[in-house]
Design a protein around this motif. Structure first.
Motif, short mmCIF file in Angstrom:
data_model
loop_
_atom_site.label_atom_id
_atom_site.label_comp_id
_atom_site.label_asym_id
_atom_site.label_seq_id
_atom_site.Cartn_x
_atom_site.Cartn_y
_atom_site.Cartn_z
N LYS A 72 0.81 -1.22 0.00
CA LYS A 72 0.00 0.00 0.00
C LYS A 72 0.84 1.27 0.00
CE LYS A 72 -4.26 -1.87 1.46
NZ LYS A 72 -5.53 -1.60 2.05
N PHE A 73 2.14 1.16 0.26
CA PHE A 73 3.02 2.32 0.21
C PHE A 73 3.37 2.65 -1.23
CE2 PHE A 73 5.28 2.51 4.60
CZ PHE A 73 4.07 2.35 5.25
N ARG A 74 3.44 3.91 -1.54
CA ARG A 74 3.75 4.36 -2.90
C ARG A 74 5.11 3.87 -3.38
NH1 ARG A 74 2.65 10.32 -4.49
NH2 ARG A 74 2.29 9.86 -6.65
N ASP A 75 6.09 3.82 -2.48
CA ASP A 75 7.44 3.43 -2.88
C ASP A 75 7.77 1.97 -2.52
OD1 ASP A 75 7.47 3.89 -0.15
OD2 ASP A 75 9.43 4.88 -0.14
N SER A 76 6.75 1.15 -2.48
CA SER A 76 6.94 -0.27 -2.17
C SER A 76 7.56 -1.02 -3.35
CB SER A 76 5.58 -0.92 -1.84
OG SER A 76 5.73 -2.30 -1.66
N ASP A 77 8.29 -2.06 -3.03
CA ASP A 77 8.83 -2.96 -4.04
C ASP A 77 7.88 -4.13 -4.31
OD1 ASP A 77 9.34 -3.83 -1.41
OD2 ASP A 77 11.07 -5.00 -2.00
N ALA A 78 6.71 -4.15 -3.69
CA ALA A 78 5.78 -5.27 -3.80
C ALA A 78 5.35 -5.54 -5.24
CB ALA A 78 4.55 -5.03 -2.93
N GLN A 79 4.96 -4.51 -5.97
CA GLN A 79 4.49 -4.71 -7.33
C GLN A 79 5.58 -5.33 -8.20
OE1 GLN A 79 4.31 -1.82 -5.62
NE2 GLN A 79 2.16 -1.23 -5.54
N PHE A 80 6.78 -4.82 -8.06
CA PHE A 80 7.90 -5.35 -8.85
C PHE A 80 8.16 -6.81 -8.50
CE2 PHE A 80 12.34 -6.22 -9.73
CZ PHE A 80 12.47 -5.76 -11.04
N ASN A 81 8.16 -7.12 -7.20
CA ASN A 81 8.47 -8.49 -6.77
C ASN A 81 7.39 -9.48 -7.18
OD1 ASN A 81 10.89 -7.61 -5.66
ND2 ASN A 81 10.02 -7.32 -3.64
N VAL A 82 6.13 -9.08 -7.08
CA VAL A 82 5.04 -9.97 -7.53
C VAL A 82 5.15 -10.19 -9.03
CG1 VAL A 82 2.53 -10.17 -7.83
CG2 VAL A 82 3.47 -9.47 -5.62
N GLY A 83 5.41 -9.13 -9.79
CA GLY A 83 5.57 -9.27 -11.24
C GLY A 83 6.74 -10.17 -11.59
N LEU A 84 7.84 -10.01 -10.87
CA LEU A 84 9.00 -10.87 -11.09
C LEU A 84 8.65 -12.33 -10.83
CD1 LEU A 84 12.12 -11.30 -11.45
CD2 LEU A 84 12.30 -10.88 -8.98
N ALA A 85 7.96 -12.59 -9.73
CA ALA A 85 7.59 -13.96 -9.38
C ALA A 85 6.65 -14.58 -10.41
CB ALA A 85 6.96 -13.98 -7.99
N VAL A 86 5.68 -13.80 -10.87
CA VAL A 86 4.74 -14.31 -11.87
C VAL A 86 5.47 -14.59 -13.19
CG1 VAL A 86 2.72 -13.70 -13.29
CG2 VAL A 86 2.70 -13.30 -10.82
N GLY A 87 6.36 -13.70 -13.58
CA GLY A 87 7.14 -13.94 -14.80
C GLY A 87 8.00 -15.18 -14.68
N ALA A 88 8.64 -15.34 -13.53
CA ALA A 88 9.48 -16.52 -13.30
C ALA A 88 8.65 -17.80 -13.35
CB ALA A 88 10.19 -16.40 -11.96
N MET A 89 7.46 -17.72 -12.79
CA MET A 89 6.58 -18.90 -12.77
C MET A 89 6.28 -19.39 -14.19
SD MET A 89 3.13 -19.25 -10.52
CE MET A 89 3.64 -17.87 -9.53
N GLN A 90 6.28 -18.48 -15.13
CA GLN A 90 5.96 -18.85 -16.51
C GLN A 90 7.12 -19.49 -17.25
OE1 GLN A 90 3.49 -15.95 -18.64
NE2 GLN A 90 3.31 -14.88 -16.70
N VAL A 91 8.35 -19.32 -16.74
CA VAL A 91 9.50 -19.87 -17.47
C VAL A 91 10.26 -20.95 -16.71
CG1 VAL A 91 9.82 -17.81 -18.89
CG2 VAL A 91 11.03 -17.99 -16.72
N ILE A 92 10.11 -21.01 -15.40
CA ILE A 92 10.79 -22.06 -14.63
C ILE A 92 10.10 -23.39 -14.92
CG2 ILE A 92 11.23 -22.98 -12.31
CD1 ILE A 92 11.63 -20.10 -11.37
N GLU A 93 10.91 -24.38 -15.23
CA GLU A 93 10.36 -25.70 -15.55
C GLU A 93 10.71 -26.75 -14.52
OE1 GLU A 93 11.62 -26.59 -19.52
OE2 GLU A 93 10.42 -24.97 -20.38
N LYS A 94 11.76 -26.52 -13.74
CA LYS A 94 12.20 -27.52 -12.76
C LYS A 94 11.44 -27.34 -11.44
CE LYS A 94 16.23 -29.42 -10.50
NZ LYS A 94 17.61 -29.28 -10.15
N PRO A 95 10.72 -28.38 -11.00
CA PRO A 95 9.99 -28.29 -9.73
C PRO A 95 10.93 -27.96 -8.56
CG PRO A 95 9.30 -30.23 -10.94
CD PRO A 95 10.51 -29.67 -11.65
N GLY A 96 10.38 -27.29 -7.57
CA GLY A 96 11.13 -26.92 -6.39
C GLY A 96 10.60 -25.62 -5.83
#
Length: 166
Positions: free
Chosen positions: A115-139
């Motif tokens: 909820k803070f304007r200068d939070s890194d949350a949006q970037f980190n969630v986007g990074l995680a979602v992007g990674a989820m689409q390309v990571i193939e090895k379970p873990g």
């Protein structure tokens, strides 16, 4: 891509207190669905809450609940929002089972509430979602500070708070 978001608490989900005169934050509604709505994503996801705790308060019983939630999920790809202080510990706790069960579990959080304007949350969630689409090895993985790490190869620099490779 359909995936599950599991809320556990942490700074990413902190909100202003509902009581008057309070200075402490409390864990509010899950931040990740708000972030995805703002991002206008075109894929399906579900969301559930396992707990709403500061990660320093998480116990192995809580980690077991997170694990069971992930195991029982029909989705193979899971995003866990978590506090940064014990994120690595929780990712390591889930890793071996995730590998055996063919699940990709990505932990992320934030240094400041979403909820803070200068939070890194949006970037980190986007990074995680992007990674989820390309990571193939379970873990179990950690997505923080612009990087994605396997849980067995990540540490956190205690001086800077930055996650980095072991």
């Amino acid at each position: 891509m359909a995936f599950l978001i599991v809320q556990t608490g942490g700074t990413i989900d902190k909100d202003y207190p509902r009581s008057f005169g309070g200075y402490a934050f409390e864990i509010g509604e899950p931040a990740a669905p708000r972030v995805l709505k703002l991002g206008r994503v075109s894929f399906e996801y579900a969301s559930c809450t396992v707990c709403r705790k500061d990660s320093q308060e998480l116990t192995d019983a809580d980690r077991e609940k997170i694990l069971q939630t992930c195991l029982e999920a029909k989705q193979k790809k899971i995003l866990v929002t978590h506090g940064t202080d014990t994120m690595i510990q929780s990712a390591l706790y889930l890793n071996k089972t995730a590998e055996k069960c063919e699940k990709i579990i990505i932990f992320t959080g934030a240094m400041k509430p979403e909820k803070f304007r200068d939070s890194d949350a949006q970037f980190n969630v986007g990074l995680a979602v992007g990674a989820m689409q390309v990571i193939e090895k379970p873990g179990a993985y950690v997505a923080m500070n612009g990087n994605v790490f396997h849980s067995s190869k990540v540490t956190r620099n205690r001086d800077t708070g930055i996650f980095c490779t072991i």
